[in-house]
Enzyme design. Structure first.
Site, PDB file in Angstrom:
ATOM      1  N   GLU A  24       0.827  -1.003  -0.037  1.00 52.54           N
ATOM      2  CA  GLU A  24      -0.020   0.036   0.193  1.00 52.54           C
ATOM      3  C   GLU A  24       0.796   1.117   0.059  1.00 52.54           C
ATOM      4  OE1 GLU A  24      -1.342   1.851   3.349  1.00 52.54           O
ATOM      5  OE2 GLU A  24      -0.963   0.317   4.710  1.00 52.54           O
ATOM      6  N   LYS A 156      -4.002  -1.892  15.415  1.00 52.77           N
ATOM      7  CA  LYS A 156      -3.720  -1.010  16.535  1.00 52.77           C
ATOM      8  C   LYS A 156      -4.683  -0.840  17.472  1.00 52.77           C
ATOM      9  CE  LYS A 156       0.059   2.242  14.919  1.00 52.77           C
ATOM     10  NZ  LYS A 156       0.011   2.642  13.581  1.00 52.77           N
TER      11      LYS A 156
HETATM   12  N1  PSU Z   1      -3.177   1.518  10.477  1.00 54.18           N
HETATM   13  C1  PSU Z   1      -1.898   1.888  10.914  1.00 54.18           C
HETATM   14  N2  PSU Z   1      -1.145   2.464  10.063  1.00 54.18           N
HETATM   15  C2  PSU Z   1      -1.445   2.782   8.785  1.00 54.18           C
HETATM   16  C3  PSU Z   1      -3.049   2.518   8.581  1.00 54.18           C
HETATM   17  C4  PSU Z   1      -3.921   2.175   9.401  1.00 54.18           C
HETATM   18  O1  PSU Z   1      -1.353   1.281  11.848  1.00 54.18           O
HETATM   19  O2  PSU Z   1      -0.840   3.577   8.069  1.00 54.18           O
HETATM   20  C5  PSU Z   1      -3.476   3.180   7.294  1.00 54.18           C
HETATM   21  C6  PSU Z   1      -3.721   2.196   6.374  1.00 54.18           C
HETATM   22  O3  PSU Z   1      -3.654   2.418   4.885  1.00 54.18           O
HETATM   23  C7  PSU Z   1      -5.381   1.649   6.422  1.00 54.18           C
HETATM   24  C8  PSU Z   1      -5.818   3.126   6.424  1.00 54.18           C
HETATM   25  O4  PSU Z   1      -5.731   1.247   5.362  1.00 54.18           O
HETATM   26  O5  PSU Z   1      -4.870   3.833   7.345  1.00 54.18           O
HETATM   27  C9  PSU Z   1      -7.027   3.122   7.312  1.00 54.18           C
HETATM   28  O6  PSU Z   1      -7.825   4.406   7.254  1.00 54.18           O
HETATM   29  P1  PSU Z   1      -9.199   4.631   7.726  1.00 54.18           P
HETATM   30  O7  PSU Z   1      -9.297   4.050   9.279  1.00 54.18           O
HETATM   31  O8  PSU Z   1      -9.507   6.048   7.521  1.00 54.18           O
HETATM   32  O9  PSU Z   1     -10.056   3.642   6.937  1.00 54.18           O
END
Ligand code: PSU
Ligand code: MN
Length: 300
Positions: A24, A156
């Protein structure tokens, strides 16, 4: 106009049925600070290649979906300020407006499915957030939809981990502990949440993925690899910073797609960068395991 731009090296690997691992780009543009972000992006690609698989980092460039990037494109994503964060909702708008965008787990899964890439390495997935705000990451429905093995270090503890596992169960996503019986919590190897399914080798994961797809069960497989022990942090040590960051986000009215980047940056500040070492180590480790799984899948 071509819908999908598959890098020639990725195209060649897919055509020859050689192993490919998607990566990603949100972690590059929004998840880590410069210059660690670029170094990490390069290192993940190198680790995948050393494991015998072709890396394919996914992003949007001038509104075009790329699967596999060159060096200059990686650097652009690591340095430019106006990179959008792309999940399913953002994709059509970004294409129409010819934006540059970094793909989340959700966005990367969509492009991987289009290109036929079956394995994807990331750090942590998005999930159900804490609190009553009903913030549920677009990563979750995409995990239930895309036929891709996603290798992560769990999620996390900024998220509601039990609720995230419940969501995945409801929508039929197998969650596999890789050499563990527990759902790992990103920085921490344990969460106290037991998993029912476990795999101890790349071949065991490949067998599960084949079974999933042979029987026409749609969607992917979530493989959870604990952070390498020497870099993992105790869960209790992270909790105070997480609680503070979540409270601040709420007080400051941070909403929508800004929530996760806000929490990630704030926790990194509050833990004085110690958590960053764990973050980088688990990303690299996940790339290594994903390459092994891709090799096992290609062999079958
Ligand atoms: N969790 C992490 N590190 C990250 C992300 C999530 O520990 O970099 C990033 C990933 O790209 C994940 C995105 O797909 O955040 C999720 O964002 P949202 O919660 O807005 O869907
Ligand atoms: Mn959200």
């Amino acid at each position: 106009m071509e819908k999908l731009i598959v890098h020639p090296a990725v195209r060649a690997a897919l055509d020859a049925r050689r192993p490919v691992v998607a990566l990603e780009s949100t972690v590059i543009s929004h998840g880590l600070p410069w210059p660690e972000n670029l170094a990490l992006a390069r290192r993940m690609e190198a680790v995948v290649a050393a494991g015998g698989a072709q890396p394919a980092t996914v992003a949007l460039l001038q509104g075009r979906v790329h699967v596999g990037l060159d060096e200059a494109q990686l650097e652009h994503l690591a340095t430019a300020k106006d990179i959008w964060k792309i999940s399913r909702r953002d994709l059509a708008v970004a294409v129409a407006q010819q934006r540059d965008g970094a793909t989340t787990v959700a966005g990367t899964l969509i492009a991987s499915a289009w290109a036929g890439v079956r394995v994807f390495a990331t750090g942590g997935i998005g999930g159900v957030h804490r609190g009553a705000g009903q913030d549920i990451s677009a990563d979750l429905p995409e995990l239930a939809r895309a036929p891709v093995v996603v290798v992560c270090a769990g999620a996390k503890a900024i998220l509601d981990l039990p609720a995230t596992l419940e969501w995945l169960e409801t929508h039929g996503v197998p969650v596999i502990g890789y050499q563990t019986d527990e759902f790992p919590a990103f920085y921490s190897r344990t969460s106290g949440l037991k998993l029912e399914a476990r795999a101890d080798s790349p071949a065991a994961v490949a067998a599960m993925a084949r079974a999933l797809w042979d029987y026409g069960l749609s969607g992917g497989l979530l493989v959870c690899v604990p952070c390498p022990a020497e870099h993992a942090r105790p869960a209790a040590e992270m909790e105070a910073a997480i609680a503070q960051a979540v409270a601040e986000a709420d007080r400051q009215g941070v909403r929508g797609k800004a929530v996760t980047p806000f929490l990630l940056a704030r926790i990194a500040e509050l833990t004085h960068g110690e958590s960053k070492t764990a973050n980088l180590a688990l990303l690299e480790n996940n790339a290594r395991v994903a390459a092994q799984i891709a090799v096992a899948l290609a062999a079958g």
